[in-house]
Design an enzyme around this catalytic site. Structure first.
Site, PDB file in Angstrom:
ATOM      1  N   CYS A 101      -0.881   2.238   7.758  1.00  0.00           N
ATOM      2  CA  CYS A 101      -1.090   3.697   7.729  1.00  0.00           C
ATOM      3  C   CYS A 101      -2.485   4.029   7.196  1.00  0.00           C
ATOM      4  CB  CYS A 101       0.003   4.306   6.856  1.00  0.00           C
ATOM      5  SG  CYS A 101      -0.276   6.013   6.381  1.00  0.00           S
TER       6      CYS A 101
ATOM      7  N   CYS B 292      -2.603   6.493   4.311  1.00  0.00           N
ATOM      8  CA  CYS B 292      -2.095   5.823   3.105  1.00  0.00           C
ATOM      9  C   CYS B 292      -3.200   5.014   2.435  1.00  0.00           C
ATOM     10  CB  CYS B 292      -0.939   4.883   3.444  1.00  0.00           C
ATOM     11  SG  CYS B 292       0.497   5.672   4.174  1.00  0.00           S
TER      12      CYS B 292
END
Length: 107
Positions: A32, A35
């Site tokens: 991600c 993230c």
């Protein structure tokens, strides 16, 4: 210097349900992009804001049962838990100032 805990099914209860401090959790995954870009902000918050909060990360790929338990549908998702109760939840990464402001409303 404080660093975020790596939370797993094995240690989650000790940190989220029994601890006195609010636990700030970052639900994330290695693939991600948002993230990964939020990780330095989260790590800096852990270093600067403990002992007001405890910080932990849950890798949703490795800890699918925990992600399912909290019905995590998008990542990153930020959550604050104190003694087993969810105090707040926020989907998506936040800029540092906004993240700190969000946490300060909970302290």
């Amino acid at each position: 210097m404080a660093v975020p805990l790596e939370l797993t099914s094995a240690n989650f209860a000790a940190h989220a349900e029994k601890a006195e401090l609010p636990l700030v959790i970052d639900f994330w995954a290695s693939w991600c992009g948002p993230c990964r870009s939020f990780a330095p902000v989260f790590n800096q918050a852990a270093a600067e804001l403990e002992p007001r909060f405890r910080f932990g990360k849950i890798d949703t790929e490795q800890q699918q049962a925990l992600a399912a338990r909290f019905a995590i549908r998008s990542i990153p998702t930020l959550m604050v838990i104190k003694q087993g109760s969810i105090l707040a939840q926020q989907a998506g990464a936040l800029p540092k100032a906004q993240f700190y402001q969000w946490l300060n409303t909970l302290a």
